[in-house]
Motif scaffolding. Structure first.
Motif, PDB file in Angstrom:
ATOM      1  N   GLY A 216     -44.845 -34.348 -86.956  1.00 10.32           N
ATOM      2  CA  GLY A 216     -43.637 -33.624 -86.604  1.00 10.32           C
ATOM      3  C   GLY A 216     -43.411 -32.352 -87.648  1.00 10.32           C
ATOM      4  O   GLY A 216     -42.301 -31.930 -87.435  1.00 10.32           O
ATOM      5  N   SER A 217     -44.376 -31.938 -88.008  1.00  6.99           N
ATOM      6  CA  SER A 217     -44.402 -30.665 -88.872  1.00  6.99           C
ATOM      7  C   SER A 217     -43.761 -29.621 -88.206  1.00  6.99           C
ATOM      8  O   SER A 217     -43.174 -28.664 -88.857  1.00  6.99           O
ATOM      9  CB  SER A 217     -45.815 -30.448 -89.678  1.00  6.99           C
ATOM     10  OG  SER A 217     -46.689 -30.278 -88.739  1.00  6.99           O
ATOM     11  N   TRP A 218     -44.516 -29.233 -87.040  1.00  9.74           N
ATOM     12  CA  TRP A 218     -43.846 -28.109 -86.248  1.00  9.74           C
ATOM     13  C   TRP A 218     -42.495 -28.132 -85.787  1.00  9.74           C
ATOM     14  O   TRP A 218     -41.521 -27.170 -86.118  1.00  9.74           O
ATOM     15  CB  TRP A 218     -44.624 -27.750 -84.926  1.00  9.74           C
ATOM     16  CG  TRP A 218     -44.349 -26.784 -84.072  1.00  9.74           C
ATOM     17  CD1 TRP A 218     -44.561 -25.288 -84.922  1.00  9.74           C
ATOM     18  CD2 TRP A 218     -44.401 -26.606 -82.646  1.00  9.74           C
ATOM     19  NE1 TRP A 218     -44.057 -24.327 -83.748  1.00  9.74           N
ATOM     20  CE2 TRP A 218     -44.153 -25.146 -82.631  1.00  9.74           C
ATOM     21  CE3 TRP A 218     -44.492 -27.109 -81.542  1.00  9.74           C
ATOM     22  CZ2 TRP A 218     -43.846 -24.384 -81.338  1.00  9.74           C
ATOM     23  CZ3 TRP A 218     -44.551 -26.535 -80.418  1.00  9.74           C
ATOM     24  CH2 TRP A 218     -44.246 -25.259 -80.152  1.00  9.74           C
ATOM     25  N   ALA A 219     -42.165 -29.416 -85.478  1.00 14.04           N
ATOM     26  CA  ALA A 219     -40.456 -29.584 -85.263  1.00 14.04           C
ATOM     27  C   ALA A 219     -39.591 -29.500 -86.439  1.00 14.04           C
ATOM     28  O   ALA A 219     -38.436 -28.796 -86.468  1.00 14.04           O
ATOM     29  CB  ALA A 219     -40.402 -31.076 -84.827  1.00 14.04           C
ATOM     30  N   ALA A 220     -40.189 -29.906 -87.520  1.00 10.12           N
ATOM     31  CA  ALA A 220     -39.523 -29.788 -89.021  1.00 10.12           C
ATOM     32  C   ALA A 220     -39.397 -28.324 -89.358  1.00 10.12           C
ATOM     33  O   ALA A 220     -38.601 -27.947 -90.142  1.00 10.12           O
ATOM     34  CB  ALA A 220     -40.161 -30.451 -90.007  1.00 10.12           C
ATOM     35  N   ALA A 221     -40.206 -27.488 -88.871  1.00 12.29           N
ATOM     36  CA  ALA A 221     -40.156 -25.983 -89.216  1.00 12.29           C
ATOM     37  C   ALA A 221     -39.242 -25.207 -88.358  1.00 12.29           C
ATOM     38  O   ALA A 221     -38.768 -24.134 -88.710  1.00 12.29           O
ATOM     39  CB  ALA A 221     -41.562 -25.215 -89.011  1.00 12.29           C
ATOM     40  N   GLY A 222     -38.698 -25.908 -87.327  1.00 15.56           N
ATOM     41  CA  GLY A 222     -37.713 -25.205 -86.392  1.00 15.56           C
ATOM     42  C   GLY A 222     -36.026 -25.657 -86.846  1.00 15.56           C
ATOM     43  O   GLY A 222     -35.994 -26.555 -87.349  1.00 15.56           O
ATOM     44  N   ASN A 223     -35.301 -25.176 -85.891  1.00 14.71           N
ATOM     45  CA  ASN A 223     -34.058 -25.320 -86.122  1.00 14.71           C
ATOM     46  C   ASN A 223     -33.316 -26.120 -84.560  1.00 14.71           C
ATOM     47  O   ASN A 223     -33.869 -25.554 -83.506  1.00 14.71           O
ATOM     48  CB  ASN A 223     -33.036 -24.187 -86.353  1.00 14.71           C
ATOM     49  CG  ASN A 223     -33.511 -23.735 -87.634  1.00 14.71           C
ATOM     50  OD1 ASN A 223     -33.265 -24.329 -88.663  1.00 14.71           O
ATOM     51  ND2 ASN A 223     -33.626 -22.430 -87.504  1.00 14.71           N
ATOM     52  N   ILE A 224     -32.524 -27.267 -84.785  1.00 13.40           N
ATOM     53  CA  ILE A 224     -32.230 -27.710 -83.584  1.00 13.40           C
ATOM     54  C   ILE A 224     -31.101 -26.734 -82.767  1.00 13.40           C
ATOM     55  O   ILE A 224     -30.343 -26.147 -83.425  1.00 13.40           O
ATOM     56  CB  ILE A 224     -31.331 -29.009 -83.978  1.00 13.40           C
ATOM     57  CG1 ILE A 224     -32.503 -30.012 -84.386  1.00 13.40           C
ATOM     58  CG2 ILE A 224     -30.667 -29.534 -82.781  1.00 13.40           C
ATOM     59  CD1 ILE A 224     -31.688 -31.223 -85.193  1.00 13.40           C
ATOM     60  N   ASP A 225     -31.182 -26.653 -81.497  1.00 11.91           N
ATOM     61  CA  ASP A 225     -30.242 -25.821 -80.655  1.00 11.91           C
ATOM     62  C   ASP A 225     -29.544 -26.794 -80.181  1.00 11.91           C
ATOM     63  O   ASP A 225     -29.626 -27.487 -79.176  1.00 11.91           O
ATOM     64  CB  ASP A 225     -31.066 -24.969 -79.623  1.00 11.91           C
ATOM     65  CG  ASP A 225     -30.156 -24.070 -78.903  1.00 11.91           C
ATOM     66  OD1 ASP A 225     -29.410 -24.319 -78.086  1.00 11.91           O
ATOM     67  OD2 ASP A 225     -30.488 -22.705 -79.081  1.00 11.91           O
ATOM     68  N   SER A 226     -28.185 -26.726 -80.671  1.00  9.25           N
ATOM     69  CA  SER A 226     -26.804 -27.870 -80.215  1.00  9.25           C
ATOM     70  C   SER A 226     -26.614 -27.675 -78.786  1.00  9.25           C
ATOM     71  O   SER A 226     -26.583 -28.655 -78.076  1.00  9.25           O
ATOM     72  CB  SER A 226     -25.777 -27.631 -81.279  1.00  9.25           C
ATOM     73  OG  SER A 226     -25.453 -26.237 -80.968  1.00  9.25           O
TER      74      SER A 226
END
Length: 373
Positions: A216-226
């Motif tokens: 999940g390293s790529w997801a961890a580098a991003g921000n959640i778009d609510s």
């Protein structure tokens, strides 16, 4: 001569990443895994299987050849399991071979619907010299059930604890939840929560050219778009009550593309973070709704190796201990293959392994068809 108590189980899941195989011994009070082998699926075969999830030309011909190719891979896994243990084919009572689900439409269209797993169990029996048990889902669907998930009965047998509510979450391509009540017997609920890895993997393949987001390293580098997350969670499936089941028929790249309209400015890494959050939120919502009194969540399947996803689950379930099934004595990648070995054992004994409380069928049924070697 006594029947062998060693069974093989094979699983190629919705993620289309490969085949897991195990040999289990069911002779003792607890199931013992003797060996585990994992063989990757070729890009060509995975592509063929993925294409067969949608209507296309010459489907019957393509499906038959894809099934043969899959079974050759199954036979390779069985050969490697036997080599690893030094066992002969005669030592194995049967192989539980689930096949590759390409369509899953229970109760649809005519009230019965159908579920379709590509497989050629007759060829597998021919190649291995071992009896094969296959077609596990269709009897439950014929009895008015969802035909899925089928692993809760196995989860109950290996993870259940008398006097404790135990919750198990399998995160493969699709995520499914099992809630095992403190009374154990006839106290099990199970259903599909929604997407597991399927959308995350598809997005990774499209943007990074890799099969999955390692840890999940790529997801961890991003921000959640609510805003995007809110739109994704509006899918009616999430609001349906159990029993329910789903698959790529619903959650696929076309489903995602349609919901990304209006969010074209969201960076791919942030979409990945949001898809990971979708899986975490959908699963956590179901855990809170159906297993509020459970103190631990046992996670198996490929999703258990996604460190970021596990962290998000723990964040959404602060009062529970979120742990890998490894802690329960069965590594995450072995659970589903072991389940189908166990289901083959139940079939040969003519014992039901379906749970009416899980699938909603008219009653317990013996699952699977036997193809003698």
């Amino acid at each position: 001569m006594a029947m062998p108590e060693i069974f093989a189980g094979l699983m190629s899941g919705t993620s289309l990443d490969g085949v897991d195989g195990v040999l289990i011994d069911v002779s003792g009070p607890n199931i013992a895994v003797l060996a585990h082998v994992s063989v990757p699926m070729s890009t060509a075969l995975a592509g063929d299987m993925l294409a067969l999830n949608s209507a296309g030309p010459n489907e019957l011909h393509r499906a038959a050849l894809a099934a043969n190719a899959l079974v050759r891979l199954y036979a390779q896994v069985i050969s490697e399991l036997l080599d690893k243990t030094g066992l002969s084919p005669t030592a194995v009572a049967a192989i539980g071979a689930h096949g590759q689900t390409v369509r899953h439409q229970p109760r649809a269209f005519d009230g019965i619907g159908y579920t379709l797993q590509l497989n050629n169990p007759a060829l597998l029996a021919e190649l291995t010299g071992i009896d094969v048990v296959a077609d596990f889902r269709s009897r439950d669907v014929a009895a008015g059930g969802q035909g899925a998930p089928l692993v809760p009965a196995f989860h109950q047998s290996v993870f259940g604890v008398l006097g404790e509510t135990v919750t198990t979450l399998n995160i493969g391509g699709i995520s499914n939840l099992t809630v095992i009540g403190p009374e154990l017997a006839d106290d099990v609920l199970g259903f599909d929560c929604g997407p597991g890895n399927v959308l995350m993997n598809a997005w990774c393949q499209h943007h990074l050219g890799v099969p999955f987001d390692a840890e999940g390293s790529w997801a961890a580098a991003g921000n959640i778009d609510s805003g995007l997350l809110e739109v994704l969670l509006e899918e009616p499936y999430f609001m349906r009550l159990a029993p329910k089941s789903t698959g790529r028929d619903l959650f696929n790249i076309d489903w995602l593309t349609g919901r990304l309209e209006g969010f074209r400015s969201v960076a791919p890494v942030d979409v990945q973070a949001t898809l990971t959050e979708l899986t975490a939120v959908a699963c956590a919502n179901d855990v809170r709704h159906y297993a509020a009194n459970s103190q631990r969540l046992i996670v198996c399947g490929g999703g258990a190796f996604n460190v970021h996803l596990m962290s998000r689950l723990q964040t959404h379930l602060p009062s529970m201990s979120v742990q890998s099934s490894e802690a329960g004595g069965l590594p995450p990648q072995q659970v589903e293959a072991a389940a189908f070995a166990w289901l083959a054992h139940k079939t040969l004994r003519r014992e039901s392994a379906s749970l009416q409380s899980v699938t909603g069928a008219q009653g317990a049924r013996i699952l699977g068809a036997v193809y003698p070697a």
